[in-house]
Enzyme design. Structure first.
Site, PDB file in Angstrom:
ATOM      1  N   LYS B  79      63.548  41.961  36.641  1.00  0.00           N
ATOM      2  CA  LYS B  79      63.386  40.738  35.843  1.00  0.00           C
ATOM      3  C   LYS B  79      64.202  40.851  34.552  1.00  0.00           C
ATOM      4  CE  LYS B  79      59.526  37.853  34.079  1.00  0.00           C
ATOM      5  NZ  LYS B  79      58.059  37.771  33.948  1.00  0.00           N
ATOM      6  N   SER B 154      55.960  33.470  35.421  1.00  0.00           N
ATOM      7  CA  SER B 154      57.327  33.497  34.940  1.00  0.00           C
ATOM      8  C   SER B 154      58.272  34.371  35.753  1.00  0.00           C
ATOM      9  CB  SER B 154      57.347  33.976  33.489  1.00  0.00           C
ATOM     10  OG  SER B 154      56.893  35.321  33.427  1.00  0.00           O
ATOM     11  N   SER B 178      51.920  36.217  35.701  1.00  0.00           N
ATOM     12  CA  SER B 178      53.346  35.986  35.951  1.00  0.00           C
ATOM     13  C   SER B 178      53.940  36.765  37.116  1.00  0.00           C
ATOM     14  CB  SER B 178      54.159  36.271  34.685  1.00  0.00           C
ATOM     15  OG  SER B 178      54.081  35.162  33.818  1.00  0.00           O
TER      16      SER B 178
END
Ligand SMILES: [Mg+2]
Ligand SMILES: [Zn+2]
Lengths: 490, 488, 101
Positions: B79, B154, B178
């Site tokens: 990420k 997210s 997330s």
């Protein structure tokens, strides 16, 4: 001080930021340095790069505990690091990690001398509010000679350096007391070796809160804050100027506004930096990256056990152990290094009194003249003891010995060899001395008569004459013997 | 083209059998990622050269018999909020435009030590603030099961990349769901470990007391390997737990008999949840019961306060964590500013997106003078009660089963106008972050053709039980083996 | 009555160093008001004598030995700087009264 009425009381509280003597920063392994070019002592943590996290420096914690114990404060087994949020270019995270609601220590006191410090002078205890740990900010350089126009430079070498904030109660009553408090605090920090407390290097920085009130009033008046008082002289002058300013405002029927001020030494005036309309909103909250600092009783006791003997305790011991006056004992214990020097020299020499006298009179004077502290002087306790012994044994004169002190302080050396090489040995040869004595007695017939008429103190004058003729090298005890023998024996 | 998507396990078998090289695997991932980028926006950037060189080095190691770990030579994605030395990290934000990190996150170092090869940075909601991966400078990420829908957020880029078969495993971060929410919406497994299990060093902070790095893959077994590689104490993170890391892979024996599964009454109410999601999750729980698990109703009475508590704490911490983006040392700085005040205001206003600004303002407000006790302190107290709820519940069960999300993937743009509605989609996930406990989402079926996730919550440090249950479930079902029709 | 006014949004925006337009301030006031209304539900919870949770982990803060490691290469420290001179970061002139601490 002209504007100050006798019924006005001055109320001063001091906040001192002392830099701790650690190798690395409070939350970062970057080295603590001085005088490096900008941003040469930084780690990603000091730059607040995305993703970095703080880890607490153990030695800084030990130093905080030691300071609290040395000032009789209560060390808290649980303290909390909080974030103080504000924006400034030299504050890279946008917050300072400090301690807020739960500091590592509260309470305690520092003893300051009041009066002239002579004889059995009185002391006063100044209470401490709290001691807490926090990190320093970086440095903003505004000097346009360096930065050019319209620019500020940011150097983060200092960012994250460990500080101890020591906050006094508002119990100081004059600029002189404030200065005495700072000297006492600095002496303690140096005694316990937690800070070099070098004001020039910014290791020991002071902010002062000042207000005035009527004597007998218990509430505090509106206070102003003086920032960055970076020498003892500056502290006294700035406080004096601010007291006069406030007194003038009050005299004119005005009210003092809460403000932050800076001192302008050229004009001997304080200048408002900013008015505090409402309290700053720092949005303190516990730092979620650091769990609470929890100390065990054993940890605290371990630090206590390692605590050196402090100045007041040492002073008392010197008085009882060595029979010194309070005045001398206080001077000797003003710095730990001086006290240690004294003890070592006294042990070698065997008699504390002459060591005290030589140290406080001659060595301190040389130190002053050379701008040194005892710890950066070249003279050793053994050398001082040896020098005094040469005088005791009549192998050199006090005057010759005194003349060697500046050199010993500056460069060190072996007193015995110095005396020998420079021909400073006292003249003890009976034949030589007798000749000089006879010369003096015949040249000073009038004084000889006065002595014989009962004015015994004339002996000292005659001795001085002998010393002068021998260039100060005559063994004083032998001269006295000879003179007395010849004068009394007619 | 209808064979199941490659997993870390199947790729390792291919390497072991000599059927593929690490270079082949990495090139395949890079090619698929490039091809799918316009359609899915799963990546924030690819790391082509570095990945190729590392693949070649891994092949050389393998040839000389010096394999670093079972992950050696396998491609993964990271990420865009975990820093890698010499690589950009932007958190999908304009304010970190151009930032190249001079240091690496602990998880990145550990993956490297294991020989895994990061092929790129995955898309995300800016600073991990969002539940849809729509708030990103790289454009909204899309759900491989239906490109008109969000993959969740997210960590939506990681979820979409794994779901579409662009990469077999990825790291995500989970502050309020997330990892688990996008895993659920995209049909992959996502594990958020216990707070403190994985080092946060090098993870760009959103809300420090809630953030935790975790893993995403098709199977619980793959997640176990990834977790084993990245977990464990790190002296650079003061909140890292000094506990040994179990060999997670070895506890996956397919046996859940005797385990007690708690079903919180407050999570199985009809209100506010898609009935088909609820029935799918119930069916999954029944499957576990058939596998030998015992079911027991438990209660988490403070659940209805979790979202409010979460948003107060998360925004307060974020407002402080994001103060460092000031245009002084790195990242975006507004052009043509005349003084410092203007520099701060314009830099931050240009650099942050609307959602981030909204949360900074809310967080600043709740910490500001006069409001701290009413909001921030109150939320911290309720957080204590939420933790106690779980402590109490785990006295009577080994893990807790719930839906991961109240509904399946929603349409892009459908919630951005209404922040509160978006926040409420985290209702089942935020409690685990507030309590610090581990949670996993496992694909457990479909509703209207979209993936549904089963969430399992565990005791502190008991990731092993969650992985074991998820693995047993996957051994009896094939939801995870279905591939999206639109996968490239 | 709204829980948060536009003026308060503006005050908070200044604290957070964000500039907000009039429209943004209006919109934020409405959104934050809705969020604050929602979080008001917490008032229903009795939290008397409940310790606040700042951290979920039951640890005391770990400490590191006081050992310095050399700073990073200044070129690396400055590599991301929007503006620099020598090895210093450069920002627009700090004006009097902008003192933060
Ligand atoms: Mg202060
Ligand atoms: Zn301070």
């Amino acid at each position: 001080m002209s504007a100050l009425h006798s019924d006005t009381e001055v109320v001063i509280g001091l906040e001192v930021h002392a830099q701790l003597r650690t190798e690395s920063k409070l939350f970062s392994p970057a080295p603590v340095t001085y005088g490096e070019p900008p941003n040469h002592s930084v780690h990603p943590i000091c730059l607040a790069l995305p993703g970095v996290l703080p880890v607490l420096n153990e030695r800084a914690v030990t130093f905080a505990i030691r300071t609290a114990l040395a000032t009789h404060g209560a060390v808290h087994v649980r303290s909390v690091f909080a974030r103080k949020n504000y924006f400034y270019p030299d504050l890279p995270k946008g917050y300072q990690i400090s301690q807020y609601e739960d500091p590592i220590a509260t309470g305690g006191w520092i003893e300051i001398p009041v009066g002239d410090g002579e004889g059995d002078a009185a002391t006063r205890r100044i209470g401490l509010t709290r001691i807490h740990m926090e990190e320093d900010a970086g440095k903003s350089i505004h000097d346009s000679d360096i930065t050019g126009r319209d620019a500020t430079h940011v150097d983060l070498n200092r960012s994250g350096v460990p500080l101890l904030e020591i906050v006094s109660e508002p119990e100081l009553r004059s600029p002189a007391e404030a200065s005495a408090y700072l000297r006492a605090l600095r002496s303690i920090l140096r005694y316990i070796e937690v800070s070099d407390a070098d004001m020039e290097k910014g290791h020991f920085r002071c902010d002062a809160n000042v207000s005035l009130r009527r004597r007998g009033e218990t509430r505090l008046g509106t206070r102003t804050e003086l920032k960055n008082l970076n020498s003892f002289r500056f502290v006294e002058d700035a406080l004096d100027a601010e007291i006069q300013r406030q007194a003038a405002v009050l005299d004119a029927g005005g009210t003092v506004q809460q403000a932050t001020l800076a001192y302008d030494p050229d004009q001997h005036r304080t200048r408002v930096l900013r008015i505090k309309e409402n309290a700053d909103d720092y949005r303190y909250f516990p730092d979620p990256d650091l769990v609470p600092l929890v100390l065990s009783d054993e940890q605290i006791e371990r630090v206590r056990a390692e605590l050196p003997e402090l100045a007041d305790r040492k002073c008392e011991r010197f008085r009882s152990q060595f029979g010194l006056s309070l005045y001398d004992a206080r001077l000797l214990t003003a710095s730990r290094q001086l006290a240690d020097f004294f003890e070592a020299a006294a042990a070698i020499h065997g008699q504390p009194k002459p060591v005290t006298n030589w140290l406080l009179r001659d060595v301190l004077q040389a130190l002053r003249e050379q701008g040194r502290e005892i710890e950066d002087a070249a003279i050793t306790p053994a050398a001082l003891a040896a020098l005094i012994r040469l005088v005791d044994e009549g192998r050199t004169t006090a005057g010759s010995a005194r003349g060697l002190i500046p050199e010993l302080v500056e460069r060190g050396g072996d007193p015995e060899a110095m005396v020998r090489e420079r021909g400073l040995e006292a003249v003890s040869d009976a034949g030589v001395l007798e000749g000089v004595v006879d010369e003096v007695l015949s040249a000073q017939a009038e004084h000889v008569q006065r002595y014989r008429a009962g004015e015994k103190q004339v002996l000292n004058f005659l001795m001085g004459q002998v010393m002068r003729r021998t260039g100060g090298k005559a063994n004083a005890a032998r001269v006295r013997e000879l003179l007395a023998g010849k004068l009394d024996d007619r | 083209m209808s064979e199941p998507l490659a997993t870390l396990a199947s790729m390792r078998e291919a390497l072991d059998a000599g059927a593929a090289s690490s270079v082949d695997l990495v090139e395949g991932c890079l090619a698929r990622a490039r091809a799918a980028q316009d359609a899915l926006h799963a990546f924030a950037g690819l790391r082509e050269e570095g990945a190729r060189a590392e693949a070649a080095a891994a092949d050389a190691r393998r040839a000389s018999g010096a394999r670093r770990s079972p992950l050696d030579g396998l491609p993964v994605a990271i990420k865009d909020n975990m820093v890698q030395t010499g690589e950009p990290t932007t958190c999908a934000s304009r304010i970190l435009e151009g930032f190249v990190s001079p240091y690496a996150a602990t998880v990145v170092e550990r993956l490297e030590r294991a020989g895994a090869i990061p092929i790129g940075r995955t898309n995300m909601d800016e600073f991990a603030m969002g539940s849809s991966t729509e708030h990103s400078v790289y454009g909204a990420a899309r759900n491989p099961w239906d490109r008109a829908r969000t993959p969740g957020g997210s960590s939506g880029g990681s979820a979409a990349a794994v779901a579409a078969g662009l990469v077999p495993g990825a790291l995500g971060s989970d502050t309020g769901g997330s990892i688990r929410q996008p895993a659920s919406l995209s049909g992959v497994v996502g594990l958020k470990p216990t707070y403190g299990r994985v080092s946060r060093w090098g993870l760009v902070a959103f809300a420090s007391s809630l953030d935790q790095i975790g893993v995403m893959a098709h199977t619980a077994a793959d997640c176990a390997w990834l977790l084993e590689a990245i977990a464990g104490h790190d002296p650079r993170d003061s909140t890292s737990l000094p506990e040994p890391v179990p060999r997670y892979g070895e506890t996956l024996d397919g046996d859940v008999s005797g385990l007690v599964l708690g079903l919180p009454r407050e999570y199985f109410v009809e209100e506010g949840v898609d009935p088909e999601v609820l029935s799918t999750v119930r069916a999954a729980v029944s499957e576990l019961e058939r596998a030998g698990a015992k079911l027991r109703e438990v209660s988490l009475p403070h659940t209805r306060y979790a979202v409010a508590t979460y948003y107060l704490i998360a925004t307060a911490e974020a407002s402080s964590n994001l103060a460092r983006y000031d245009g002084v040392r790195y990242g975006h700085r507004a052009a043509g500013v005349r003084d410092l005040t203007e520099m701060y205001h314009r830099t931050r206003s240009e650099g942050f997106g609307a959602e981030v600004k909204r949360r900074i303002v809310l967080g600043t407000y709740v910490l500001s003078a006069g409001y701290y006790d009413a909001y921030y302190r109150k939320a911290q107290q309720v957080r204590t009660l939420l933790r106690r709820d779980f402590e109490e519940a785990f006295r009577g069960c080994d893990a807790i089963a719930t839906p991961t999300t109240p509904e399946t993937a929603f349409r892009i743009g459908s919630k951005t106008a209404d922040p509160l509605t978006m926040y409420l989609s985290d209702v089942y996930t935020v409690s685990a972050n507030l309590a610090g406990i581990p949670g996993i989402s496992v694909p457990c079926g479909f509703a209207q053709g979209l993936p549904v996730g089963l969430q399992l919550l565990g005791r502190v440090l008991d990731e092993a039980t969650l992985l074991r249950i998820a693995d047993a479930f996957q051994a009896r079902t094939d939801h995870h083996a279905r591939r999206p029709a639109e996968a490239p | 009555m709204p829980r948060i006014t536009r003026a308060e949004v503006e005050r908070v925006a200044v604290l957070a160093r964000l500039s907000v337009s009039d429209e943004e301030a209006d919109r934020l006031a409405v959104e934050l008001d809705e969020l604050l209304e929602y979080v008001e539900t917490l008032r229903q919870v009795d939290t008397r004598d409940v310790e606040p949770t700042s951290h979920v982990i039951p640890l005391a803060t770990p400490m590191r030995e006081d050992r310095a490691v050399p700073g990073i290469d200044p070129e690396l420290a400055l590599a991301n700087a929007p503006e620099r001179q020598g090895t210093a970061f450069v920002v627009p002139k700090v004006i009097d009264g902008e003192d933060g601490g």
